[in-house]
Scaffold this active site. Structure first.
Site, short mmCIF file in Angstrom:
data_model
loop_
_atom_site.label_atom_id
_atom_site.label_comp_id
_atom_site.label_asym_id
_atom_site.label_seq_id
_atom_site.Cartn_x
_atom_site.Cartn_y
_atom_site.Cartn_z
N ASP A 8 0.86 -1.17 0.00
CA ASP A 8 0.00 0.00 0.00
C ASP A 8 0.91 1.23 0.00
O ASP A 8 2.13 1.10 -0.17
CB ASP A 8 -0.98 -0.03 1.18
CG ASP A 8 -0.32 0.23 2.54
OD1 ASP A 8 0.93 0.33 2.61
OD2 ASP A 8 -1.06 0.32 3.53
N CYS A 65 3.19 -2.92 4.11
CA CYS A 65 2.37 -1.75 4.47
C CYS A 65 3.16 -0.95 5.49
O CYS A 65 4.35 -1.20 5.69
CB CYS A 65 0.99 -2.17 4.98
SG CYS A 65 0.95 -3.09 6.52
N THR A 67 3.25 -0.70 8.90
CA THR A 67 3.84 -1.47 10.00
C THR A 67 3.98 -2.95 9.66
O THR A 67 4.68 -3.68 10.34
CB THR A 67 2.98 -1.39 11.26
OG1 THR A 67 1.69 -1.95 10.98
CG2 THR A 67 2.84 0.04 11.74
N HIS A 98 11.23 -23.24 10.06
CA HIS A 98 10.26 -23.94 10.90
C HIS A 98 8.83 -23.83 10.43
O HIS A 98 8.01 -24.68 10.78
CB HIS A 98 10.35 -23.44 12.34
CG HIS A 98 11.62 -23.85 13.01
ND1 HIS A 98 11.82 -23.66 14.37
CD2 HIS A 98 12.75 -24.45 12.55
CE1 HIS A 98 13.01 -24.11 14.70
NE2 HIS A 98 13.60 -24.59 13.61
N HIS A 133 8.75 -30.18 11.82
CA HIS A 133 8.09 -28.93 11.45
C HIS A 133 7.02 -29.17 10.39
O HIS A 133 6.03 -28.45 10.35
CB HIS A 133 9.12 -27.91 10.97
CG HIS A 133 10.20 -27.66 11.97
ND1 HIS A 133 9.96 -27.09 13.20
CD2 HIS A 133 11.52 -27.96 11.94
CE1 HIS A 133 11.08 -27.02 13.88
NE2 HIS A 133 12.05 -27.54 13.14
#
Length: 143
Positions: A8, A65, A67, A98, A133
């Site tokens: 964004d 974006c 954050t 993992h 995993h």
């Protein structure tokens, strides 16, 4: 490998940095926008990228974006997406080893250029370990 990249307005300036690293590592970038700093809605770009990934149009995606939180929430609501919001090379490495993450999420307003470059390079070059995993990833994918 084809890597979809979407952002964004908050991730716009980091998108070119990410794309450069992907290309430098020998992969093809599929640029899904945005292409300006004008305000847009991050869910629209997360949807473009997750749809491309789930449809087989690329092998992995990177979402950016401000954050990383909004894109991460959007990505992880989509079945088949294992999005990892990473803040350093260690979290990027572990997300691949993992969790077999197929979606890297970054915060354009919280990461510096050099840190972002390190994260992307490590994420692209770290293989999934499988083994115990794989059992856990299978449980995620069954949800």
């Amino acid at each position: 490998m084809k890597i979809g990249v979407a952002c964004d307005h908050g991730g716009y300036t980091l998108k070119d940095v990410v794309s450069e690293v992907i290309t430098k590592c020998g992969h093809e970038v599929v640029d899904l926008g945005t292409h300006t700093v004008d305000s847009v809605d991050y869910p629209d770009y997360a949807r473009k990228a997750t749809t491309l990934l789930n449809g087989g149009g690329c092998e992995r995606i990177v979402l950016i974006c401000g954050t990383g939180i909004g894109m991460s929430i959007c990505a992880n609501r989509v079945k088949g997406i294992r999005g990892a919001l990473c803040h350093d090379a260690y979290t990027a490495r572990m997300s691949r080893r993992h969790n077999d993450s197929n979606c890297l999420v970054l915060g354009g307003r919280v990461l510096g250029r050099d840190v972002a470059q390190d994260i992307v390079e490590v994420w692209l070059n770290t293989p999934f370990e499988g083994g115990r995993h794989q059992v856990r990833v299978n449980k995620i994918d069954e949800q």
